[in-house]
Scaffold this motif. Structure first.
Motif, PDB file in Angstrom:
ATOM      1  N   LEU A 185      24.931  79.412 -51.006  1.00  0.00           N
ATOM      2  CA  LEU A 185      24.357  79.357 -51.667  1.00  0.00           C
ATOM      3  C   LEU A 185      22.888  78.529 -51.839  1.00  0.00           C
ATOM      4  N   PRO A 186      22.439  79.455 -52.119  1.00  0.00           N
ATOM      5  CA  PRO A 186      20.790  78.252 -52.146  1.00  0.00           C
ATOM      6  C   PRO A 186      20.788  77.202 -53.392  1.00  0.00           C
ATOM      7  N   GLN A 187      21.168  78.241 -54.365  1.00  0.00           N
ATOM      8  CA  GLN A 187      20.997  77.112 -55.928  1.00  0.00           C
ATOM      9  C   GLN A 187      22.210  75.724 -55.838  1.00  0.00           C
ATOM     10  N   TYR A 188      23.629  76.234 -55.072  1.00  0.00           N
ATOM     11  CA  TYR A 188      24.739  74.984 -54.857  1.00  0.00           C
ATOM     12  C   TYR A 188      23.876  73.867 -53.955  1.00  0.00           C
ATOM     13  N   LYS A 189      22.860  74.012 -52.525  1.00  0.00           N
ATOM     14  CA  LYS A 189      22.542  73.620 -51.700  1.00  0.00           C
ATOM     15  C   LYS A 189      21.107  73.066 -51.933  1.00  0.00           C
ATOM     16  N   GLU A 190      20.265  73.018 -53.249  1.00  0.00           N
ATOM     17  CA  GLU A 190      19.268  72.420 -54.404  1.00  0.00           C
ATOM     18  C   GLU A 190      19.594  71.551 -54.839  1.00  0.00           C
ATOM     19  N   ALA A 191      20.980  71.854 -55.426  1.00  0.00           N
ATOM     20  CA  ALA A 191      21.741  70.982 -56.381  1.00  0.00           C
ATOM     21  C   ALA A 191      22.639  69.629 -56.257  1.00  0.00           C
ATOM     22  N   GLU A 192      22.981  69.977 -54.573  1.00  0.00           N
ATOM     23  CA  GLU A 192      23.573  69.274 -53.536  1.00  0.00           C
ATOM     24  C   GLU A 192      22.437  68.596 -53.340  1.00  0.00           C
ATOM     25  N   SER A 193      21.258  68.489 -53.064  1.00  0.00           N
ATOM     26  CA  SER A 193      20.272  67.763 -52.392  1.00  0.00           C
ATOM     27  C   SER A 193      19.875  67.038 -52.965  1.00  0.00           C
ATOM     28  N   ARG A 194      19.762  67.030 -54.811  1.00  0.00           N
ATOM     29  CA  ARG A 194      19.005  66.352 -55.541  1.00  0.00           C
ATOM     30  C   ARG A 194      20.514  65.587 -56.042  1.00  0.00           C
ATOM     31  N   LEU A 195      21.817  65.576 -56.043  1.00  0.00           N
ATOM     32  CA  LEU A 195      22.760  64.563 -56.633  1.00  0.00           C
ATOM     33  C   LEU A 195      22.516  64.045 -54.822  1.00  0.00           C
ATOM     34  N   ASN A 196      22.045  64.731 -53.516  1.00  0.00           N
ATOM     35  CA  ASN A 196      22.426  63.430 -52.368  1.00  0.00           C
ATOM     36  C   ASN A 196      21.142  62.895 -52.590  1.00  0.00           C
ATOM     37  N   THR A 197      19.915  62.760 -53.003  1.00  0.00           N
ATOM     38  CA  THR A 197      18.975  61.658 -53.337  1.00  0.00           C
ATOM     39  C   THR A 197      19.746  60.698 -54.196  1.00  0.00           C
ATOM     40  N   GLN A 198      19.768  61.010 -55.398  1.00  0.00           N
ATOM     41  CA  GLN A 198      20.560  60.286 -56.447  1.00  0.00           C
ATOM     42  C   GLN A 198      21.288  59.325 -56.247  1.00  0.00           C
ATOM     43  N   VAL A 199      22.605  59.700 -54.805  1.00  0.00           N
ATOM     44  CA  VAL A 199      23.459  59.263 -54.342  1.00  0.00           C
ATOM     45  C   VAL A 199      22.865  57.906 -53.060  1.00  0.00           C
ATOM     46  N   THR A 200      22.041  58.212 -52.228  1.00  0.00           N
ATOM     47  CA  THR A 200      20.623  57.130 -51.574  1.00  0.00           C
ATOM     48  C   THR A 200      20.173  56.646 -52.770  1.00  0.00           C
ATOM     49  N   GLN A 201      19.553  56.292 -53.787  1.00  0.00           N
ATOM     50  CA  GLN A 201      19.196  55.433 -55.049  1.00  0.00           C
ATOM     51  C   GLN A 201      20.277  54.843 -54.963  1.00  0.00           C
ATOM     52  N   TRP A 202      20.941  55.319 -55.337  1.00  0.00           N
ATOM     53  CA  TRP A 202      22.044  54.608 -56.004  1.00  0.00           C
ATOM     54  C   TRP A 202      22.695  53.035 -54.911  1.00  0.00           C
ATOM     55  N   GLN A 203      22.934  53.718 -53.374  1.00  0.00           N
ATOM     56  CA  GLN A 203      23.677  53.035 -52.068  1.00  0.00           C
ATOM     57  C   GLN A 203      21.985  51.943 -52.170  1.00  0.00           C
ATOM     58  N   ALA A 204      20.986  52.439 -52.449  1.00  0.00           N
ATOM     59  CA  ALA A 204      20.248  51.197 -51.973  1.00  0.00           C
ATOM     60  C   ALA A 204      20.050  49.688 -53.546  1.00  0.00           C
ATOM     61  N   ASP A 205      20.795  50.646 -53.699  1.00  0.00           N
ATOM     62  CA  ASP A 205      20.270  49.850 -55.208  1.00  0.00           C
ATOM     63  C   ASP A 205      21.544  48.497 -55.093  1.00  0.00           C
ATOM     64  N   ILE A 206      22.530  49.175 -54.793  1.00  0.00           N
ATOM     65  CA  ILE A 206      24.174  48.155 -53.866  1.00  0.00           C
ATOM     66  C   ILE A 206      23.052  47.123 -53.165  1.00  0.00           C
ATOM     67  N   GLN A 207      22.935  47.953 -52.028  1.00  0.00           N
ATOM     68  CA  GLN A 207      22.362  47.043 -51.343  1.00  0.00           C
ATOM     69  C   GLN A 207      21.678  45.698 -51.033  1.00  0.00           C
ATOM     70  N   ARG A 208      20.040  45.922 -52.381  1.00  0.00           N
ATOM     71  CA  ARG A 208      19.793  45.037 -52.657  1.00  0.00           C
ATOM     72  C   ARG A 208      20.389  44.491 -54.040  1.00  0.00           C
ATOM     73  N   LEU A 209      21.016  44.914 -54.369  1.00  0.00           N
ATOM     74  CA  LEU A 209      21.803  43.536 -55.243  1.00  0.00           C
ATOM     75  C   LEU A 209      22.885  42.928 -53.762  1.00  0.00           C
ATOM     76  N   GLN A 210      23.167  43.299 -53.050  1.00  0.00           N
ATOM     77  CA  GLN A 210      24.444  42.489 -51.991  1.00  0.00           C
ATOM     78  C   GLN A 210      23.099  41.757 -51.707  1.00  0.00           C
ATOM     79  N   ALA A 211      21.814  41.612 -51.090  1.00  0.00           N
ATOM     80  CA  ALA A 211      20.998  41.038 -50.416  1.00  0.00           C
ATOM     81  C   ALA A 211      21.220  39.562 -51.407  1.00  0.00           C
ATOM     82  N   GLU A 212      20.138  40.360 -52.716  1.00  0.00           N
ATOM     83  CA  GLU A 212      20.899  39.035 -53.304  1.00  0.00           C
ATOM     84  C   GLU A 212      21.191  38.128 -53.508  1.00  0.00           C
ATOM     85  N   TYR A 213      22.815  38.914 -53.881  1.00  0.00           N
ATOM     86  CA  TYR A 213      24.207  37.979 -53.987  1.00  0.00           C
ATOM     87  C   TYR A 213      24.293  37.245 -52.954  1.00  0.00           C
TER      88      TYR A 213
END
Length: 213
Positions: free
Chosen positions: A34-62
């Protein structure tokens, strides 16, 4: 007489259950197409990637803070020692809480993914109901729902029927094969035919030039 009636009822019920048609649908496959689902999932995955990067940054600072504290704590005394130690402990707690809030069982990622799939699941469910009614299916199994299917006759797989009903039909493999068979261009003309036509046109042009001379 009652025993006979009971036996007949049991036989009738067993026959009825056995006679029910069973179908299988792979809902994960349908979702992925379903194209609509794939687009929405792509946006969600982009958000998840950003959150993972934030966690990695916090861990490095810690890690930097903790290492600096370990190296310098022999020089710290009193409130200064307690303050630095609390700073490191608070950072660790913050990282743990953030990971739980974002990626835990009831975290934001799972909630967002559930909200993402809900409307499409409803559409798929309605399509499955329609297909079941049309094909007189008594039972429909979800192939993607932790059900191990060792062998499945194609006639019992109604995944494509559900896709067709949703209007998201994939190009048929046979059509793709025909459109790309050797010696055929995009307009459906054979390469050999094109060469003959081109040679004929060149010959005609040559004849016209001779006549003009």
């Amino acid at each position: 007489m009652k025993k006979i009636a009971l036996i007949v009822t049991i036989i009738f019920t067993a026959t009825h259950i056995y006679a029910q048609k069973i179908g299988v649908v792979d809902t994960n496959y349908v979702l992925s197409k379903l194209p609509q689902y794939k687009e929405a999932e792509s946006r969600l995955n982009t958000q998840v990637t950003q959150w993972q990067a934030d966690i990695q940054r916090l861990q490095a600072e810690y890690e930097r803070k903790r290492e600096a504290f370990e190296n310098e704590k022999v020089l710290l005394v009193g409130d200064q020692l307690k303050l630095r130690e609390k700073e490191v402990v608070d950072m660790e707690t913050n990282i743990r809480n953030t990971i739980g809030a974002r990626f835990g069982t009831n975290g934001e990622v799972n909630q967002l993914r559930s909200n993402l799939t809900k409307p499409y699941q409803d559409q798929i469910w309605n399509a499955i109901k329609t297909v079941s009614t049309k094909n007189n299916l008594g039972i429909v199994l979800d192939k993607s729902n932790n059900i191990s299917v060792i062998f499945l006759d194609k006639k019992y797989d109604y995944t494509e029927a559900v896709l067709n009903l949703l209007g998201k039909t994939l190009p048929k493999a046979e059509e793709t094969k025909n459109n790309n068979r050797p010696g055929v261009n995009n307009k459906g003309q054979s390469a050999t035919g094109a060469k003959i036509k081109g040679a004929s046109q060149r010959k005609s042009a040559s004849s016209e030039t001779t006549e003009l001379k």
